[in-house]
Design a protein around this motif. Structure first.
Motif: not given
Length: 191
Positions: A8, A10-11, A14-15, A18, A83-85
Motif C-alpha cells: 500500500y 505507493r502512489d 500504482e496501487v 494492482d 495508500c502512499g506514505t
C-alpha cells in the motif's frame, strides 16, 4: 496470503490497478476486486483530502494499509484503501467486487439485488453486502483487526486492465484513474 503494508505504501495510481483480482475479506464474506478508482489527495480536486486534513479525512493521511470509510448522499457507506506514505493523503476507492463466499449473508443484507452479480456492483453496494460501515473507518487491512483484510490468492494480475475516467465526479472528472476487469459482469458501469 494477506497483503503486507509495503504493498500500500505507493502512489494510489500504482496501487489501484494492482488491487484488481485481489480478494477483500470481511467476516465470512469474500469478493474479488474488479473495479477501483485512485484518489491523489492534494494533487486531486476529486479527493476528499484535496484541501487538507479534517476530522472526516484524517484516516486518508495514513498510515497506509488502513480502510477509509465515509458516508455519502446521506445514506450510503463507501470504502477506500489508504495508500502512499504516512502523512500523505492517498486512497483507492473500492468500486465493485465479484462475490466469492458468504453469498447468503450478502443476499440478506442486499435483498433488493435481483441477481448475484448485482450484490457488489458499486461502491455502496459492496459495503452494504459485506456489512462494512462507519465503525470500520480506520480498520487495519494488514492485521485485519476488524475482521477485514485484503488477500492475494494467487490469481495473476491483469496484463491490460480496462481504464477510464472516474465515475460520478464533477471536480477531477477528466482524470483517467479508474481501472477495471474488462468484460466482468459485476462492474458498476461497463467500460
Amino acid at each position: 496470503m494477506i497483503l503486507e503494508r509495503g504493498f500500500y505504501a505507493r502512489d494510489p495510481r500504482e496501487v489501484a490497478p494492482d488491487l484488481l483480482n485481489k480478494v477483500l475479506v470481511a467476516g465470512g464474506c469474500r469478493g474479488r476486486i474488479v473495479e477501483v478508482e485512485a484518489y491523489a489527495g492534494s494533487d486531486d480536486p476529486g479527493s476528499h483530502g484535496y484541501r487538507g486534513m479534517t476530522p472526516r479525512t484524517e484516516v486518508m493521511f495514513g498510515p497506509p494499509g488502513r480502510l477509509y470509510v465515509y458516508f455519502t448522499y446521506g445514506m450510503h457507506w463507501c470504502a477506500n484503501v489508504v495508500c502512499g506514505t504516512d502523512g500523505e493523503c492517498a486512497a483507492v476507492l473500492l468500486r465493485a467486487l465479484s462475490p466469492l463466499a458468504g453469498l447468503e449473508e450478502m443476499r440478506e443484507r442486499r435483498p433488493k439485488a435481483r441477481r448475484d452479480q448485482d450484490l457488489c456492483s458499486g461502491p455502496a453496494k459492496l459495503t452494504a453486502a459485506l456489512g462494512i460501515d462507519g465503525d470500520a473507518n480506520g480498520a487495519d487491512l494488514v492485521t485485519a483487526d476488524w475482521g477485514i483484510g485484503l488477500h492475494d490468492d494467487g490469481m495473476a494480475p491483469l496484463a491490460e486492465p480496462g481504464r477510464s475516467v472516474r465515475i460520478g465526479l464533477s471536480a477531477g472528472a477528466d482524470l483517467p484513474w479508474r481501472w477495471y476487469v474488462p468484460g466482468c459482469p459485476d462492474l458498476s458501469r461497463r467500460g
